[in-house]
Each structure stands twice: as C-alpha cells, then as structure tokens.
Design a protein around this motif. Structure first.
Motif: not given
Length: 193
Positions: A31-35, A52-53, A62-67, A69-73
């Motif tokens: 994620l750091c490389q991406y940022a 983000v973390f 209230s965490l709702e992740i429908t994709v 976890l990697k895609s969400y992050l």
C-alpha cells in the motif's frame, strides 16, 4: 489454513488486534508503494497508509466491506491520496496567493515612501548644488549632469585637470555636509528593502 477476508473483517469488527495486525503486516508495504506512485514522497505515502489503517480500526464496529479486503484497502489509499493531492494543491495556491498579496502590499506601502524620499532628496540636492560657489557648481554640473570627462571640462573652461579635480572634490565635500542630516534616512530606506 489462512482465514478468509470475511473472517478477518469479522475478527477486526470484534476488536481482534492480532487479526488487524496480520492484515496490517500483509498489506502495509504494498500500500505504501502504491501511495508513493501518487504522492512522490515516502513520508506522505506512509502517513496516508497509516491513516487508512487507523480509520479501519477506529470504525471497525461499523466496517462494511463488500469487495475483497485488499481491494478495499487499495481503494481507500487511492481516495486518500487524491484528497492529499487536492489538499496540497489548495495549500500551495493559498501560499502563492498569500505571498503575492504580501508582495503587493509591501510594494504599495513602500512606493509612496520611496517616491517621497526621492522627491525630497532631489529637492535638497538641487538646493545644495545652487549653494556651491559658481565655478565649483559649473564644473560639478558639467561632470555629473552633462557626463563630461575631467579633460573635456578642463579644455572647455581653459583650466588644468588638477583644478577640475579639486573643484569636483570641493563640491562633493560641500554636498556631503549639506545633506549629512538626510543621508541616514536615505540609507535606512535603501537597506530596508
């Protein structure tokens, strides 16, 4: 057997720190490389990923992740990077505008004072020149205002070069004395800018 994304999300929602830490360790570096591809500054990239973390942990109830976890992050980091870029852009525009306004204010504040000083100095200089002895005033004016060389002045007036040099020196001494009380103010404003 590794837990699924849904199991990890459920564990994080329940406040399971080891599950959160496992997700953090797995995804932090990529994620750091991406940022970094957006922000071009390693510190900003790390700060964005950490934010983000932190948001995930603070909103875990209230965490709702429908994709995945990697895609969400990655999507969260992407959005935060874009917000950071917008923030930096607005900040830069404000800095430039503020610098421009300060410069304009200083210019407008200094211009009348500089004009006033220049006008007053010009007036005082003209009065001081008029007080010079006649030959001294003539030689000084030919040198400074007509930009004639000492030899040219000597030839035109039928004087020796030494006499011209002495008269110029005398004129400068008299003018320094006449304008002595005014020079500190002029120097102050010259070196203030």
């Amino acid at each position: 057997m590794q837990p699924t994304d849904q199991e990890l999300i459920h564990a994080i929602r329940l406040g399971n720190e080891p599950a959160f830490e496992a997700v953090f360790r797995q995804h932090y570096a990529p994620l750091c490389q991406y940022a970094r591809t957006f922000l071009h500054d390693w510190d900003d990239a790390e700060e964005t990923v950490q934010a983000v973390f932190l948001a995930v942990w603070e909103k875990r109830d209230s965490l709702e992740i429908t994709v995945s976890l990697k895609s969400y992050l990655f999507r969260s980091v992407h959005n935060r990077c874009l917000n950071r870029i917008r923030h930096l852009s607005v900040q830069s525009e404000h800095r430039e505008q503020a610098a421009y306004e300060v410069e304009m204010y200083q210019s407008s504040a200094e211009a009348p004072m500089q004009t006033l000083i220049a006008d007053e100095l010009s007036d005082r200089l003209q009065v001081a020149i008029q007080r010079l002895p006649e030959q001294c005033r003539l030689i000084f004016s030919m040198s400074r205002f007509e930009e004639m060389k000492y030899q040219e002045i000597a030839d035109q007036l039928g004087l020796s070069i030494k006499t011209v040099e002495n008269q110029i020196g005398k004129a400068l001494r008299i003018l320094r004395t006449e304008l002595a009380d005014y020079l500190p103010t002029v120097l102050f404003f010259l070196f203030l800018n």
